[in-house]
Structures are given as structure tokens and as C-alpha cells.
Design a protein around this motif. Sequence first.
Motif, short mmCIF file in Angstrom:
data_model
loop_
_atom_site.label_atom_id
_atom_site.label_comp_id
_atom_site.label_asym_id
_atom_site.label_seq_id
_atom_site.Cartn_x
_atom_site.Cartn_y
_atom_site.Cartn_z
N ILE A 14 0.86 -1.19 0.00
CA ILE A 14 0.00 0.00 0.00
C ILE A 14 0.89 1.24 0.00
O ILE A 14 2.08 1.16 0.33
CB ILE A 14 -0.98 0.01 1.21
CG1 ILE A 14 -0.22 0.02 2.55
CG2 ILE A 14 -1.94 -1.15 1.13
CD1 ILE A 14 -1.14 0.28 3.74
N PRO A 139 -2.63 0.27 7.33
CA PRO A 139 -2.84 1.55 6.63
C PRO A 139 -2.60 2.77 7.51
O PRO A 139 -2.13 3.80 7.03
CB PRO A 139 -4.30 1.49 6.20
CG PRO A 139 -4.75 0.11 6.38
CD PRO A 139 -3.78 -0.63 7.21
N GLY A 143 -0.15 5.62 6.33
CA GLY A 143 -0.68 6.97 6.16
C GLY A 143 0.16 8.00 6.91
O GLY A 143 0.45 9.08 6.39
N ALA A 161 -8.69 5.65 4.81
CA ALA A 161 -8.03 4.48 5.38
C ALA A 161 -8.77 3.17 5.03
O ALA A 161 -8.13 2.14 4.84
CB ALA A 161 -7.92 4.63 6.89
N HIS A 164 -7.53 1.86 1.76
CA HIS A 164 -6.20 1.24 1.89
C HIS A 164 -6.27 -0.09 2.66
O HIS A 164 -5.49 -1.00 2.38
CB HIS A 164 -5.22 2.22 2.53
CG HIS A 164 -4.92 3.38 1.62
ND1 HIS A 164 -4.13 3.26 0.50
CD2 HIS A 164 -5.37 4.65 1.62
CE1 HIS A 164 -4.09 4.41 -0.14
NE2 HIS A 164 -4.85 5.28 0.52
N ALA A 165 -7.23 -0.19 3.58
CA ALA A 165 -7.40 -1.46 4.30
C ALA A 165 -7.87 -2.55 3.32
O ALA A 165 -7.42 -3.70 3.38
CB ALA A 165 -8.41 -1.28 5.43
N ARG A 168 -4.91 -3.52 1.13
CA ARG A 168 -4.01 -4.41 1.88
C ARG A 168 -4.56 -5.83 1.94
O ARG A 168 -3.82 -6.80 1.71
CB ARG A 168 -3.85 -3.86 3.31
CG ARG A 168 -2.91 -4.69 4.13
CD ARG A 168 -3.00 -4.36 5.59
NE ARG A 168 -1.90 -4.93 6.35
CZ ARG A 168 -1.89 -5.03 7.66
NH1 ARG A 168 -2.90 -4.55 8.37
NH2 ARG A 168 -0.87 -5.58 8.28
#
Length: 207
Positions: A14, A139, A143, A161, A164-165, A168
Motif C-alpha cells: 500500500i 494503513p 498513512g 483508510a 487502503h485497508a 491491503r
Amino acid sequence: MPENRGKFITFEGIDGAGKSTHIATVADLLRARGLVVVATREPGGTPLGEKLRELLLHEAMHLETETLLMFAARREHLARVIEPALARGVWVVCDRFSDATYAYQGGGRGLDKAKFASLEQWVHGHLQPDLTFLFDLPPEAAGQRIVRQGREMDKFEREHADFHARVRQAYLERAASAPRRIHVVNAGQRLEEIKKIVEEIVVTYCL
Ligand code: TYD
């Protein structure tokens, strides 16, 4: 495959997981062994691909347009850079490849997996990286790294987030489906520790 064919190593994770440092480490390690190495990136890696990258990283677009442009840039990259290099015995280290499309467009944005699979088959059905590193980090931590760098963020870095989770999660799922190729590295460790692990993996699986 001819014996002197180069190898193809890709780096994933990520945004903010810190892959850039390790790409340089691997390129240096290979060059120190006398190998000729091309370091490249996606989206990008060719003049046309870099133009597409500008659009992809900064313009809002339909998910399928985004996916098709990622694969269009990749087709060009394979034809002009990756495949000719490998055929000449040159090693290719690449910052992201199709696993990123699986994770970002598939996991992050919800692209239908069958559509991803058919594009992957079309564009490089005969070729997968010899080795892939997946730098894994929660994440929240990734971040914070991006914020600390203080630079302007692109379209993907500005996602929340939970995006991004999902990215991932998709990366980890992809790694579980190809455990021989994709090596998950905990990117939360000290830099020196990660460097050691990365070097060991290259030496064990590629050299
Ligand atoms: P990245 O490789 O992280 O470059 P930098 O380190 O310079 O920020 O940026 C590329 C972005 O493009 C990244 O956020 C992930 C995204 N991406 C996709 O969404 N799909 C893809 O297929 C690829 C290759 C990248």
C-alpha cells in the motif's frame, strides 16, 4: 525459456509501505553480482506509459477506464521495456505490476475479479514476475509515513483508510494464492532488518 534470460522482480504494497528504498537495495545487490539491471515502474516505464501515469494519478475516471489504462500502460511497458530486457538477459526490477491492479482496482475499488483475470490473461498470460515482494503495513502506519513526508498526495494516496485497508487485504489474499512467487515482508520492522530479509530472499530464490 533460454538459459540466459533475465529475471523479473516486482515490488508491491500500500502507499507509504516504503518499497522505494528496497528497490534500490535489490538493484544494487544484483549489480554487485555483475548482472545488468533495469529499474522501472508502473504505471509508467515508457514515454507513453508516463503520460498515462499522469492521467491515472491525477484525473478522476470510471473504474473500468482506470483499469484499462493501467493495462494499456502495462502492455506498452511489456512490449518496449520488460520483454526485450528479459530476452537480452537483463534483469528487470519493477515498482508495481499487475498485483497492484488486483489490489487497488479489485480490492480497493471493487472491480470484478473475472474482468481483472481476463485482462491479465490478455496482456501477459504467458508471463508472471519470477519474484514479488509485498511490503505489508497497517494503513494507519503507512498513512502517517506519507503525512510525515509532507509532499503533495496523488489520487490514490488521498483515499480514506478503509480504501487502503481493502487494498491491503486484497494484496494479502493475492499473496496467499501465489505463495511461491509473492513474499510478504513486514514493513514495520527496522530498515536494516527489512534490507537483510529482502537480500536473503533474492539470494535464495533468484540467484
Ligand atoms: P506509487 O508506485 O506508489 O508511486 P510513488 O511511490 O511515486 O507514489 O504510485 C502509483 C499509484 O498507482 C499507487 O497509489 C498505486 C496505483 N496503482 C494502481 O492503482 N493500480 C495499478 O495497477 C498500479 C500499477 C498502480
